[in-house]
Design a protein around this motif. Sequence first.
Motif, PDB file in Angstrom:
ATOM      1  N   ALA A  54       3.591   4.470  -3.465  1.00 17.05           N
ATOM      2  CA  ALA A  54       4.476   3.429  -2.941  1.00 17.05           C
ATOM      3  C   ALA A  54       4.951   3.774  -1.534  1.00 17.05           C
ATOM      4  O   ALA A  54       4.953   2.922  -0.636  1.00 17.05           O
ATOM      5  N   ALA A  55       5.328   5.037  -1.331  1.00 20.31           N
ATOM      6  CA  ALA A  55       5.769   5.468  -0.004  1.00 20.31           C
ATOM      7  C   ALA A  55       4.611   5.432   0.989  1.00 20.31           C
ATOM      8  O   ALA A  55       4.779   5.025   2.141  1.00 20.31           O
ATOM      9  N   ALA A  56       3.439   5.842   0.541  1.00 23.14           N
ATOM     10  CA  ALA A  56       2.271   5.848   1.423  1.00 23.14           C
ATOM     11  C   ALA A  56       1.889   4.428   1.841  1.00 23.14           C
ATOM     12  O   ALA A  56       1.525   4.185   2.999  1.00 23.14           O
ATOM     13  N   VAL A  57       1.968   3.489   0.907  1.00 16.62           N
ATOM     14  CA  VAL A  57       1.637   2.099   1.219  1.00 16.62           C
ATOM     15  C   VAL A  57       2.595   1.553   2.274  1.00 16.62           C
ATOM     16  O   VAL A  57       2.173   0.908   3.249  1.00 16.62           O
ATOM     17  N   ASN A  88      -9.029   7.669  -4.386  1.00 14.02           N
ATOM     18  CA  ASN A  88      -9.834   8.142  -5.517  1.00 14.02           C
ATOM     19  C   ASN A  88      -9.026   8.109  -6.816  1.00 14.02           C
ATOM     20  O   ASN A  88      -7.977   8.732  -6.921  1.00 14.02           O
ATOM     21  N   GLY A  89      -9.525   7.339  -7.783  1.00 13.82           N
ATOM     22  CA  GLY A  89      -8.828   7.206  -9.056  1.00 13.82           C
ATOM     23  C   GLY A  89      -7.787   6.111  -9.070  1.00 13.82           C
ATOM     24  O   GLY A  89      -7.203   5.818 -10.118  1.00 13.82           O
ATOM     25  N   ARG A  90      -7.531   5.517  -7.895  1.00 11.73           N
ATOM     26  CA  ARG A  90      -6.518   4.454  -7.813  1.00 11.73           C
ATOM     27  C   ARG A  90      -7.135   3.161  -7.276  1.00 11.73           C
ATOM     28  O   ARG A  90      -6.446   2.337  -6.678  1.00 11.73           O
ATOM     29  N   GLU A  91      -8.418   2.977  -7.486  1.00 15.31           N
ATOM     30  CA  GLU A  91      -9.102   1.814  -6.936  1.00 15.31           C
ATOM     31  C   GLU A  91      -8.587   0.492  -7.498  1.00 15.31           C
ATOM     32  O   GLU A  91      -8.830  -0.574  -6.915  1.00 15.31           O
ATOM     33  N   ASN A  94      -5.391  -0.115  -7.849  1.00 17.22           N
ATOM     34  CA  ASN A  94      -4.074  -0.372  -7.261  1.00 17.22           C
ATOM     35  C   ASN A  94      -4.261  -1.306  -6.069  1.00 17.22           C
ATOM     36  O   ASN A  94      -4.664  -0.894  -4.983  1.00 17.22           O
ATOM     37  N   MET A  95      -3.964  -2.581  -6.275  1.00 16.92           N
ATOM     38  CA  MET A  95      -4.255  -3.579  -5.254  1.00 16.92           C
ATOM     39  C   MET A  95      -3.350  -3.461  -4.029  1.00 16.92           C
ATOM     40  O   MET A  95      -3.750  -3.847  -2.923  1.00 16.92           O
ATOM     41  N   ASP A  96      -2.138  -2.947  -4.198  1.00 14.00           N
ATOM     42  CA  ASP A  96      -1.281  -2.726  -3.023  1.00 14.00           C
ATOM     43  C   ASP A  96      -1.906  -1.689  -2.105  1.00 14.00           C
ATOM     44  O   ASP A  96      -1.967  -1.871  -0.882  1.00 14.00           O
ATOM     45  N   LEU A  97      -2.373  -0.598  -2.700  1.00 12.23           N
ATOM     46  CA  LEU A  97      -3.029   0.448  -1.922  1.00 12.23           C
ATOM     47  C   LEU A  97      -4.313  -0.078  -1.286  1.00 12.23           C
ATOM     48  O   LEU A  97      -4.581   0.155  -0.096  1.00 12.23           O
ATOM     49  N   GLU A  98      -5.130  -0.783  -2.073  1.00 11.67           N
ATOM     50  CA  GLU A  98      -6.406  -1.281  -1.563  1.00 11.67           C
ATOM     51  C   GLU A  98      -6.199  -2.268  -0.415  1.00 11.67           C
ATOM     52  O   GLU A  98      -6.959  -2.270   0.561  1.00 11.67           O
ATOM     53  N   PRO A 117     -15.241  -5.238   2.109  1.00 16.45           N
ATOM     54  CA  PRO A 117     -15.427  -5.335   0.651  1.00 16.45           C
ATOM     55  C   PRO A 117     -14.135  -5.063  -0.114  1.00 16.45           C
ATOM     56  O   PRO A 117     -13.879  -5.690  -1.145  1.00 16.45           O
ATOM     57  N   ARG A 118     -13.325  -4.153   0.388  1.00 16.73           N
ATOM     58  CA  ARG A 118     -12.050  -3.866  -0.268  1.00 16.73           C
ATOM     59  C   ARG A 118     -11.109  -5.065  -0.179  1.00 16.73           C
ATOM     60  O   ARG A 118     -10.453  -5.429  -1.155  1.00 16.73           O
TER      61      ARG A 118
END
Length: 350
Positions: A107-110, A134-137, A139-143, A161-162
């Motif tokens: 959340a902080a990184a986003v 990696n492993g959080r694909e 997570n649409m906020d991150l993507e 593509p993301r």
Amino acid sequence: MNEADDFLRKGVAAQQRNDLNAAIDNYRKALAIDPKLAEARANLGAALSAAGQFDEAIEEDNKVLVSAPGNLGVRMNLGLAYYKKGDTENAHTAFEAVHAARPQDVAAAVLLGYTDINLGKSNQAAAMLTPLENGRESNMDLEYVLAYALINSGEQAAGLPRMEKVAKATRSADAYFIAGTARLRRREFHEARADLDAAIDLHGNFPELYTMAGQARDALGDTPAAQSAFEQALKQDPKDFTANLYLGAMHLKQRDLDSARPMLELALQLQPANPMARLQMAKLNGMTGKYTEAAATLEDLEKADPNWLDPHIELAAIYYKLHRPDDGQRERGIVQQIEASQQKAGPSKQ
């Protein structure tokens, strides 16, 4: 339980049921009794921010951090208050501190990524977010933020593509618009049209959406659909430069000069130095007998870009109408030279 704790409890209960005014009032009563009640002050800052009182929230959060600089929850709230206020620099500083202490906090990184992008540091955002993916694909906020950062930093092949995955998963008009705009700039017109049309289906009033969709449709030769999109764009913003230019040029091609003129005049008024707007106005002047004005504009365009084919083509015809056959013949020769050079070079690699 003392009276300050009782007001704190009442404030928490009010905040949980989203009665922000009551929560703020109870937290302030608690602090009036016990100014050192850190939980009440931290909660007050969060409630003020939720109520849109960002300056007051920032003041309360900073008071907490004076005595508890390691309180990352409050620092996160401080960053959010700055971000919602529109103070990106200070929001970035707060989120950066949280990320440094908790590098795996998505959340902080986003949020840090958002501020990086807004500050023109998309490369930094992409570099920071990529290891977290990696492993959080899923997570649409991150993507979304990673895709946006990649697109903005020139890595469209990785970002598009993301972004389209996010658009499909969340049915986000915003994500489709970003992807479609990037596809359009890459001259991937079929993909651009698909993304932009999907955005229209989801959200018909998105700023600039119809303008971009019109350009994609026009590039694919679908003039009626492009014209419809540009007309819709002008309903949203009558001073949309691109929509006026494209729609004016379409009317000009259809020889609907009465409709073309006001649009092309407005486009030229909005961007007087724009070469395409000047070219279209020269064409209109040539079609309405203003040959001298048309020739002057076309000659200027030739000087600015001698290898641009269109001004030479138009100018050749204008010179003949001005009874300057030698100049017209010279322009025809230049047209043939440019066309031969273009054929030799082959298709554009854009």
